[in-house]
Design a protein around this motif. Structure first.
Motif, mmCIF file in Angstrom:
data_model
loop_
_atom_site.group_PDB
_atom_site.id
_atom_site.type_symbol
_atom_site.label_atom_id
_atom_site.label_comp_id
_atom_site.label_asym_id
_atom_site.label_seq_id
_atom_site.Cartn_x
_atom_site.Cartn_y
_atom_site.Cartn_z
ATOM 1 N N GLN A 10 48.285 29.983 30.926
ATOM 2 C CA GLN A 10 46.861 30.114 30.410
ATOM 3 C C GLN A 10 45.917 30.551 31.299
ATOM 4 N N ASN A 11 46.220 30.370 32.723
ATOM 5 C CA ASN A 11 45.502 30.628 33.770
ATOM 6 C C ASN A 11 45.863 32.050 34.626
ATOM 7 N N ALA A 12 46.714 32.718 34.151
ATOM 8 C CA ALA A 12 47.357 33.768 34.761
ATOM 9 C C ALA A 12 46.368 34.921 34.952
ATOM 10 N N SER A 13 45.289 35.213 34.037
ATOM 11 C CA SER A 13 44.227 36.276 34.064
ATOM 12 C C SER A 13 43.675 35.945 35.256
ATOM 13 N N LYS A 14 43.410 34.539 35.633
ATOM 14 C CA LYS A 14 42.314 34.308 36.768
ATOM 15 C C LYS A 14 43.076 33.986 38.154
ATOM 16 N N ASP A 15 44.456 34.334 38.182
ATOM 17 C CA ASP A 15 45.022 34.072 39.425
ATOM 18 C C ASP A 15 45.068 35.465 40.313
ATOM 19 N N PRO A 16 44.392 35.332 41.427
ATOM 20 C CA PRO A 16 44.037 36.634 42.186
ATOM 21 C C PRO A 16 45.578 36.939 42.891
ATOM 22 N N LEU A 17 46.744 36.076 42.939
ATOM 23 C CA LEU A 17 48.060 36.681 43.421
ATOM 24 C C LEU A 17 48.646 37.614 42.314
ATOM 25 N N LEU A 18 48.218 37.284 41.042
ATOM 26 C CA LEU A 18 48.880 38.470 39.764
ATOM 27 C C LEU A 18 47.804 39.314 39.603
ATOM 28 N N MET A 19 46.611 39.195 39.687
ATOM 29 C CA MET A 19 45.838 40.404 39.237
ATOM 30 C C MET A 19 45.075 41.062 40.334
ATOM 31 N N GLY A 20 45.013 40.397 41.598
ATOM 32 C CA GLY A 20 44.801 41.224 42.537
ATOM 33 C C GLY A 20 43.203 40.851 43.000
ATOM 34 N N VAL A 21 42.606 41.253 43.862
ATOM 35 C CA VAL A 21 41.271 40.609 44.250
ATOM 36 C C VAL A 21 40.511 42.079 44.413
ATOM 37 N N PRO A 22 39.319 42.026 43.756
ATOM 38 C CA PRO A 22 38.388 43.205 43.711
ATOM 39 C C PRO A 22 38.012 43.329 45.188
ATOM 40 N N SER A 23 37.987 44.787 45.580
ATOM 41 C CA SER A 23 37.925 45.262 46.982
ATOM 42 C C SER A 23 36.527 44.727 47.535
ATOM 43 N N ASN A 24 35.634 44.540 46.818
ATOM 44 C CA ASN A 24 34.183 44.188 47.383
ATOM 45 C C ASN A 24 34.206 42.951 47.467
ATOM 46 N N ASP A 25 35.171 41.962 47.126
ATOM 47 C CA ASP A 25 35.237 40.458 47.128
ATOM 48 C C ASP A 25 36.585 40.225 48.092
ATOM 49 N N ASN A 26 37.053 40.909 48.603
ATOM 50 C CA ASN A 26 38.341 40.765 49.625
ATOM 51 C C ASN A 26 37.692 40.773 50.899
ATOM 52 N N PRO A 27 37.845 39.431 51.466
ATOM 53 C CA PRO A 27 37.341 39.154 52.995
ATOM 54 C C PRO A 27 38.423 39.838 53.997
ATOM 55 N N PHE A 28 39.599 40.426 53.488
ATOM 56 C CA PHE A 28 40.453 40.718 54.438
ATOM 57 C C PHE A 28 40.864 42.347 54.176
ATOM 58 N N ARG A 29 39.778 43.130 53.524
ATOM 59 C CA ARG A 29 40.146 44.455 53.265
ATOM 60 C C ARG A 29 40.103 44.979 54.779
ATOM 61 N N PRO A 30 40.625 46.267 55.048
ATOM 62 C CA PRO A 30 40.699 46.632 56.187
ATOM 63 C C PRO A 30 39.243 47.385 56.240
ATOM 64 N N PRO A 31 38.882 47.279 57.591
ATOM 65 C CA PRO A 31 37.447 47.646 57.949
ATOM 66 C C PRO A 31 37.143 49.152 57.986
ATOM 67 N N LYS A 32 36.046 49.365 57.087
ATOM 68 C CA LYS A 32 35.865 50.912 57.141
ATOM 69 C C LYS A 32 35.201 51.506 58.578
ATOM 70 N N SER A 33 35.718 52.571 58.798
ATOM 71 C CA SER A 33 35.416 53.183 59.870
ATOM 72 C C SER A 33 34.044 53.824 59.942
ATOM 73 N N CYS A 34 33.233 53.617 61.034
ATOM 74 C CA CYS A 34 31.763 54.184 60.935
ATOM 75 C C CYS A 34 31.596 54.984 62.276
ATOM 76 N N ALA A 35 30.890 56.140 62.014
ATOM 77 C CA ALA A 35 30.568 57.073 63.114
ATOM 78 C C ALA A 35 29.119 56.969 63.327
ATOM 79 N N LEU A 36 28.624 56.908 64.598
ATOM 80 C CA LEU A 36 27.139 56.882 64.931
ATOM 81 C C LEU A 36 27.043 58.366 65.397
ATOM 82 N N PHE A 37 25.958 58.906 64.905
ATOM 83 C CA PHE A 37 25.441 60.258 65.320
ATOM 84 C C PHE A 37 24.333 60.406 65.987
#
Length: 71
Positions: free
Chosen positions: A44-71
């Motif tokens: 019943q709760n499989a659709s809410k399980d982040p281990l099965l469905m994945g975490v949206p990238s904007n909500d993922n605190p462990f996503r790889p940091p984006k590189s930024c360059a200063l000009f």
């Protein structure tokens, strides 16, 4: 055996009997029923399980940091 030692043994036995009576009074369910209930809950709760469905990238605190360059 000394009187104090006998009293200590008696106290321990009373505590053991009290604990066993408490455990004997606990309502129990069959393992097959518990497994069935657990399976139903998981399905019943499989659709809410982040281990099965994945975490949206904007909500993922462990996503790889984006590189930024200063000009």
């Amino acid at each position: 055996m000394s009187n104090n030692s006998a009293n200590n043994s008696l106290v321990l036995l009373h505590k053991s009997v009290k604990q066993l009576r408490l455990e004997a009074g606990i309502r129990r369910m069959k393992v097959s029923q518990a497994a069935s209930d657990l399976k139903t809950f998981c399905l019943q709760n499989a659709s809410k399980d982040p281990l099965l469905m994945g975490v949206p990238s904007n909500d993922n605190p462990f996503r790889p940091p984006k590189s930024c360059a200063l000009f």
